[in-house]
Design a protein around this motif. Structure first.
Motif, mmCIF file in Angstrom:
data_model
loop_
_atom_site.group_PDB
_atom_site.id
_atom_site.type_symbol
_atom_site.label_atom_id
_atom_site.label_comp_id
_atom_site.label_asym_id
_atom_site.label_seq_id
_atom_site.Cartn_x
_atom_site.Cartn_y
_atom_site.Cartn_z
ATOM 1 N N LEU A 142 0.855 -1.509 0.134
ATOM 2 C CA LEU A 142 0.181 -0.053 0.171
ATOM 3 C C LEU A 142 0.929 1.273 0.152
ATOM 4 C CD1 LEU A 142 -3.344 -0.572 2.254
ATOM 5 C CD2 LEU A 142 -3.006 -0.979 0.228
ATOM 6 N N GLY A 143 0.194 2.160 -0.517
ATOM 7 C CA GLY A 143 1.001 3.824 -1.036
ATOM 8 C C GLY A 143 0.605 4.331 -0.001
ATOM 9 N N THR A 144 0.730 5.583 -0.018
ATOM 10 C CA THR A 144 -0.261 6.638 1.226
ATOM 11 C C THR A 144 -1.303 6.461 1.072
ATOM 12 O OG1 THR A 144 1.811 7.162 2.470
ATOM 13 C CG2 THR A 144 0.039 8.480 2.776
ATOM 14 N N PRO A 145 -1.800 6.654 -0.085
ATOM 15 C CA PRO A 145 -3.648 7.294 -0.162
ATOM 16 C C PRO A 145 -4.644 5.935 -0.379
ATOM 17 C CG PRO A 145 -1.638 8.051 -2.172
ATOM 18 C CD PRO A 145 -0.596 7.527 -1.317
ATOM 19 N N ALA A 146 -4.034 4.931 -0.522
ATOM 20 C CA ALA A 146 -4.458 3.717 -0.862
ATOM 21 C C ALA A 146 -4.757 3.590 0.658
ATOM 22 C CB ALA A 146 -4.080 2.423 -0.773
ATOM 23 N N LEU A 147 -3.638 3.696 1.670
ATOM 24 C CA LEU A 147 -4.086 3.941 2.917
ATOM 25 C C LEU A 147 -4.952 4.046 3.442
ATOM 26 C CD1 LEU A 147 -3.256 2.201 6.455
ATOM 27 C CD2 LEU A 147 -1.435 4.215 6.070
ATOM 28 N N LEU A 148 -5.012 5.210 2.831
ATOM 29 C CA LEU A 148 -5.607 5.922 3.952
ATOM 30 C C LEU A 148 -7.402 5.704 3.478
ATOM 31 C CD1 LEU A 148 -4.188 9.783 3.592
ATOM 32 C CD2 LEU A 148 -4.164 8.566 5.340
ATOM 33 N N ARG A 149 -7.550 5.678 2.483
ATOM 34 C CA ARG A 149 -9.090 5.286 2.249
ATOM 35 C C ARG A 149 -9.309 3.939 2.232
ATOM 36 N NH1 ARG A 149 -6.303 5.815 -3.759
ATOM 37 N NH2 ARG A 149 -6.108 3.233 -3.803
ATOM 38 N N TYR A 150 -8.682 3.198 3.041
ATOM 39 C CA TYR A 150 -9.255 2.096 3.704
ATOM 40 C C TYR A 150 -9.454 2.533 5.290
ATOM 41 C CZ TYR A 150 -7.562 -1.104 0.258
ATOM 42 O OH TYR A 150 -7.622 -2.026 -1.202
#
Length: 285
Positions: free
Chosen positions: A220-228
């Motif tokens: 996961l990159g940061t944008p994906a982590l924040l989406r979850y």
């Protein structure tokens, strides 16, 4: 480094190896059996254990099509570096390091007088952590753990956001490990990545003939982590990059209805005494 706004004894032997936690009556279970079992067999076996014992690679996560992701064994087995120390300065309260590996972060926290526990499915990782002077437990994060609902900070570094291959389930589990308003510091891939993988641990010479058990992983990159994280009630505290590595600090919900009392069924290896006061959730042996 760029930062966004926000807050921040005797050596054990092979016969002293910690044992997994036995599930207790009424303990919350992972959503699937696969989540509980995915990491344990592969990360407990050679060549990973051999690499941790020697402190040397090269070692890789390998996909069936030959894709290889290098694992930074030498860095993991070394002392905490400047990037690591910055992460540790941001920690609050008692710290649980999920997927602690050979234990450099747990050992550094212990040396500073901080309460910290490493959790890893690898016996070699736990033994290495103990030799460095840290407390460590051989277990999956999806099994019951000591001090549930009372940890101040959880660490997911060195790619450990990938544990279990299901970021949403992992983040949900961490909300139950942390105290209300607790802090998660996670290392992310320094790209906009959201991948699910089936991988094996291999040496470079074994990449095309790997016979180890495949297991699910995620990147996961940061944008994906924040989406979850956001739909689960996590709030972004800070984002920063240093030494080619990227990190996010998230704070859990300030109230929780799912925190459980500490489990006392675990066997923890340590060279240091334990305490059980409210701000020290690691139980006595």
């Amino acid at each position: 480094m760029s930062t966004t706004a926000g807050g921040h004894g005797p050596t054990t032997t092979a016969t002293d190896s910690p044992t997994p936690i036995a599930p207790t009556a009424g303990a919350r279970r992972p959503r699937t059996t696969a989540q509980r079992e995915a990491a344990r067999p592969s990360w407990s076996a050679d060549p990973y254990s051999e690499a941790l014992r020697t402190g040397r690679g090269p070692l890789f996560l390998s996909r069936a099509d030959g894709w290889l992701l290098p694992l930074e064994v030498e860095r993991w087995c070394g002392a905490a570096d400047a990037v690591d120390l910055d992460v540790l300065r941001r920690c609050e309260g008692a710290v649980i390091d999920v997927g602690c590996g050979p234990g450099r972060l747990v050992a550094e926290l212990a040396a500073r007088g901080r309460t910290a526990l490493g959790v890893d499915v690898s016996e070699a990782a736990v033994a290495h952590t103990v030799r460095l002077g840290g407390q460590a437990l051989r277990s999956s994060v999806f099994e019951p753990l000591p001090g549930e609902g009372r940890w101040g900070t959880a660490l997911l570094v060195d790619g450990n956001l990938g544990i279990g291959g299901d970021p949403r389930t992992l983040l949900d589990r961490l909300t139950r490990l942390l105290c209300p308003g607790g802090l998660l510091i996670a290392e992310t891939v320094p790209l906009d990545v959201d991948e699910r993988l089936s991988v094996r641990i291999v040496r470079a010479t074994d990449a095309w003939g790997a016979t180890g058990t495949p297991f699910p992983w995620a990147r996961l990159g940061t944008p994906a982590l924040l989406r979850y994280a956001r739909p689960l009630g996590w709030r972004t505290v800070a984002q920063w990059s240093a030494g080619g590595r990227s990190f996010v600090a998230l704070r859990s919900r300030s109230t929780s209805s799912s925190a459980e009392p500490p489990k006392r069924t675990a066997v923890i290896s340590s060279q240091r005494p334990r305490n059980t006061s409210d701000d020290r959730p690691v139980p006595n042996r």
